[in-house]
Design a protein around this motif. Sequence first.
Motif, PDB file in Angstrom:
ATOM      1  N   LYS A 220      -9.786 109.049  32.332  1.00  0.00           N
ATOM      2  CA  LYS A 220     -10.584 108.127  31.533  1.00  0.00           C
ATOM      3  C   LYS A 220     -10.396 108.434  30.052  1.00  0.00           C
ATOM      4  CE  LYS A 220     -14.219 107.457  34.978  1.00  0.00           C
ATOM      5  NZ  LYS A 220     -15.679 107.522  35.222  1.00  0.00           N
ATOM      6  N   PRO A 221     -10.218 107.425  29.218  1.00  0.00           N
ATOM      7  CA  PRO A 221     -10.092 107.672  27.773  1.00  0.00           C
ATOM      8  C   PRO A 221     -11.387 108.258  27.220  1.00  0.00           C
ATOM      9  CG  PRO A 221     -10.276 105.312  28.211  1.00  0.00           C
ATOM     10  CD  PRO A 221     -10.106 105.990  29.536  1.00  0.00           C
ATOM     11  N   SER A 222     -11.257 109.151  26.240  1.00  0.00           N
ATOM     12  CA  SER A 222     -12.384 109.903  25.713  1.00  0.00           C
ATOM     13  C   SER A 222     -12.827 109.375  24.352  1.00  0.00           C
ATOM     14  CB  SER A 222     -11.991 111.376  25.587  1.00  0.00           C
ATOM     15  OG  SER A 222     -10.993 111.506  24.586  1.00  0.00           O
ATOM     16  N   THR A 223     -13.813 110.056  23.789  1.00  0.00           N
ATOM     17  CA  THR A 223     -14.311 109.688  22.460  1.00  0.00           C
ATOM     18  C   THR A 223     -13.213 109.781  21.414  1.00  0.00           C
ATOM     19  OG1 THR A 223     -16.442 110.633  23.118  1.00  0.00           O
ATOM     20  CG2 THR A 223     -16.153 110.120  20.787  1.00  0.00           C
ATOM     21  N   SER A 224     -12.459 110.865  21.434  1.00  0.00           N
ATOM     22  CA  SER A 224     -11.406 111.033  20.434  1.00  0.00           C
ATOM     23  C   SER A 224     -10.343 109.949  20.571  1.00  0.00           C
ATOM     24  CB  SER A 224     -10.762 112.420  20.556  1.00  0.00           C
ATOM     25  OG  SER A 224     -10.154 112.586  21.822  1.00  0.00           O
ATOM     26  N   SER A 249      -7.794  92.661  33.765  1.00  0.00           N
ATOM     27  CA  SER A 249      -7.092  93.879  34.142  1.00  0.00           C
ATOM     28  C   SER A 249      -5.794  94.102  33.381  1.00  0.00           C
ATOM     29  CB  SER A 249      -6.792  93.860  35.654  1.00  0.00           C
ATOM     30  OG  SER A 249      -7.971  93.738  36.395  1.00  0.00           O
ATOM     31  N   LEU A 250      -5.486  93.263  32.385  1.00  0.00           N
ATOM     32  CA  LEU A 250      -4.253  93.433  31.637  1.00  0.00           C
ATOM     33  C   LEU A 250      -4.353  94.622  30.700  1.00  0.00           C
ATOM     34  CD1 LEU A 250      -3.309  89.758  30.733  1.00  0.00           C
ATOM     35  CD2 LEU A 250      -2.235  91.246  32.415  1.00  0.00           C
ATOM     36  N   LEU A 251      -3.201  95.181  30.342  1.00  0.00           N
ATOM     37  CA  LEU A 251      -3.178  96.304  29.420  1.00  0.00           C
ATOM     38  C   LEU A 251      -3.777  95.907  28.070  1.00  0.00           C
ATOM     39  CD1 LEU A 251       0.377  97.721  30.147  1.00  0.00           C
ATOM     40  CD2 LEU A 251      -1.770  98.948  30.494  1.00  0.00           C
ATOM     41  N   PRO A 252      -4.578  96.776  27.469  1.00  0.00           N
ATOM     42  CA  PRO A 252      -5.150  96.464  26.158  1.00  0.00           C
ATOM     43  C   PRO A 252      -4.094  96.593  25.068  1.00  0.00           C
ATOM     44  CG  PRO A 252      -5.745  98.684  26.810  1.00  0.00           C
ATOM     45  CD  PRO A 252      -5.036  98.071  27.985  1.00  0.00           C
ATOM     46  N   LYS A 253      -4.387  96.017  23.906  1.00  0.00           N
ATOM     47  CA  LYS A 253      -3.514  96.180  22.749  1.00  0.00           C
ATOM     48  C   LYS A 253      -3.395  97.658  22.397  1.00  0.00           C
ATOM     49  CE  LYS A 253      -2.945  91.752  21.493  1.00  0.00           C
ATOM     50  NZ  LYS A 253      -1.655  91.078  21.351  1.00  0.00           N
ATOM     51  N   LEU A 254      -2.186  98.081  22.053  1.00  0.00           N
ATOM     52  CA  LEU A 254      -1.946  99.470  21.625  1.00  0.00           C
ATOM     53  C   LEU A 254      -2.489 100.458  22.655  1.00  0.00           C
ATOM     54  CD1 LEU A 254      -3.018  98.861  17.921  1.00  0.00           C
ATOM     55  CD2 LEU A 254      -0.677  99.142  18.725  1.00  0.00           C
ATOM     56  N   HIS A 255      -2.204 100.170  23.929  1.00  0.00           N
ATOM     57  CA  HIS A 255      -2.807 100.935  25.014  1.00  0.00           C
ATOM     58  C   HIS A 255      -2.381 102.403  25.034  1.00  0.00           C
ATOM     59  CE1 HIS A 255       1.076  99.607  26.757  1.00  0.00           C
ATOM     60  NE2 HIS A 255       1.041 100.786  27.359  1.00  0.00           N
ATOM     61  N   GLY A 256      -1.323 102.751  24.322  1.00  0.00           N
ATOM     62  CA  GLY A 256      -0.877 104.143  24.299  1.00  0.00           C
ATOM     63  C   GLY A 256      -1.880 105.099  23.706  1.00  0.00           C
ATOM     64  N   ALA A 257      -2.843 104.562  22.944  1.00  0.00           N
ATOM     65  CA  ALA A 257      -3.901 105.419  22.394  1.00  0.00           C
ATOM     66  C   ALA A 257      -4.972 105.720  23.431  1.00  0.00           C
ATOM     67  CB  ALA A 257      -4.538 104.753  21.174  1.00  0.00           C
ATOM     68  N   LEU A 258      -5.052 104.900  24.489  1.00  0.00           N
ATOM     69  CA  LEU A 258      -6.122 105.038  25.477  1.00  0.00           C
ATOM     70  C   LEU A 258      -5.631 105.557  26.821  1.00  0.00           C
ATOM     71  CD1 LEU A 258      -8.002 101.656  24.839  1.00  0.00           C
ATOM     72  CD2 LEU A 258      -8.643 103.925  24.000  1.00  0.00           C
ATOM     73  N   LEU A 259      -4.468 105.108  27.247  1.00  0.00           N
ATOM     74  CA  LEU A 259      -3.934 105.495  28.555  1.00  0.00           C
ATOM     75  C   LEU A 259      -2.836 106.526  28.350  1.00  0.00           C
ATOM     76  CD1 LEU A 259      -3.718 101.918  30.118  1.00  0.00           C
ATOM     77  CD2 LEU A 259      -5.606 103.560  30.257  1.00  0.00           C
ATOM     78  N   LYS A 260      -2.999 107.690  28.967  1.00  0.00           N
ATOM     79  CA  LYS A 260      -2.129 108.818  28.637  1.00  0.00           C
ATOM     80  C   LYS A 260      -1.224 109.272  29.773  1.00  0.00           C
ATOM     81  CE  LYS A 260      -3.581 108.878  24.491  1.00  0.00           C
ATOM     82  NZ  LYS A 260      -3.990 110.001  23.689  1.00  0.00           N
ATOM     83  N   ASN A 261      -1.087 108.460  30.810  1.00  0.00           N
ATOM     84  CA  ASN A 261      -0.107 108.794  31.850  1.00  0.00           C
ATOM     85  C   ASN A 261       0.382 107.517  32.515  1.00  0.00           C
ATOM     86  OD1 ASN A 261      -1.803 108.279  34.349  1.00  0.00           O
ATOM     87  ND2 ASN A 261      -3.061 109.840  33.322  1.00  0.00           N
ATOM     88  N   GLU A 262       1.560 107.605  33.122  1.00  0.00           N
ATOM     89  CA  GLU A 262       2.211 106.410  33.666  1.00  0.00           C
ATOM     90  C   GLU A 262       1.459 105.831  34.861  1.00  0.00           C
ATOM     91  OE1 GLU A 262       4.238 110.082  35.377  1.00  0.00           O
ATOM     92  OE2 GLU A 262       3.410 109.384  33.486  1.00  0.00           O
ATOM     93  N   GLN A 263       0.719 106.696  35.599  1.00  0.00           N
ATOM     94  CA  GLN A 263      -0.035 106.180  36.749  1.00  0.00           C
ATOM     95  C   GLN A 263      -1.083 105.173  36.306  1.00  0.00           C
ATOM     96  OE1 GLN A 263       0.685 109.418  36.141  1.00  0.00           O
ATOM     97  NE2 GLN A 263       0.545 110.669  38.002  1.00  0.00           N
TER      98      GLN A 263
END
Length: 281
Positions: A220-224, A249-263
Motif C-alpha cells: 500500500k502506498p504510504s504517507t511519504s 481500476s486504471l493506473l493513476p497518473k504518474l503511478h510510479g510514485a505510488l506503486l512500487k512493484n510490478e505485481q
Amino acid sequence: MRFQSTDSYVAPEDLIVAVNAAVALERPLLVKGEPGTGKTELAKQVAQSLGLPIYEWNIKSTTKAQQGLYEYDAVSRLRDSQLGDARVNDVKNYIRKGKLWQAFEADQKVVLLIDEIDKADIEFPNDLLQELDKMEFHVYETGETIRAAHRPIVIITSNNEKELPDAFLRRCFFHYIKFPDAETLKQIVAVHFPAIREALLTTALTQFYEIRETPGLKKKPSTSEVLDWLKLLLAEDLGPEDLKREGASLLPKLHGALLKNEQDVHLFERLAFMARRQPQR
C-alpha cells in the motif's frame, strides 16, 4: 518537557500521548507502523520540539549490539605495534565510541534513535537489554564503566519484519502509528504544500485512498509516497480533471510514485482490462 506537533510535523493526539508517557516513564518508546508513516521522522521532530540534540543509530542486517557501545580495533593496534608507533601504549586510541556511548556521555539530555531494529538478528534486542535498562555498560579493554550523565530519550522504530523478544518488549512503551485518516492527511499535506488547490487535493486524496483499499495490493502506498505524488502533480501543473480515469481500476497518473512493484502495476492493469470487458448497460 512535553512533545507537541511542530510546524513541519503533524502528530495525532495518541502519538503525542505515547511520546510524553515514554518520557515520563523513562522507558524506550518502541514505534511500529507501515513504512513511510513517519517513524524515523518522529524522533527528529521530538528532538526539535524539545530542543534537544539527536543521535541516530541506523540498524542494518549486519549490525551488532556491541557496535552501539564501542568497537575495539585490535588489528590497527597490532599493526602500529609492529611499526613501533607510540600510540599502542594507550588502548583508548583504538576504541571507537558507538552511538550509545556518545549519547551517554553527552553534557545534556539527548534523543537517541535506534532506527529499524527489526533489521538486525533476533539476538540484537536482547543484547541491549541491560544497557537500555541501567543506562550503563562496561568497557573491558580499559576497565571503565560508562554511565549516562543524563538519561536519553530513546526512540526505537520497527517495520515489523520480525518479532521482537518479550523481555525487550516489557522494557518499552509501545505505540503503533496508524495510517492517517483523510482529515489528518489533509493537515499533513497542508504543512508541505500550503498553496495546493482544494479541488486537486480532494480529488487526489480520494484516488489515493481508493488505491490503498484495492484488494490484492501487495504494498500500500504510504504517507511519504502520497507527498511525492502530490509534488509531481504540482510540478506538472495538473488539475483535478487530469486525474480522471476511464475506469476506477486504471493506473493513476504518474503511478510510479505510488506503486512500487510490478505485481501491483499488473494488478491495476488486469482490473482495468476486466472493467473494459464488462458489457455496458
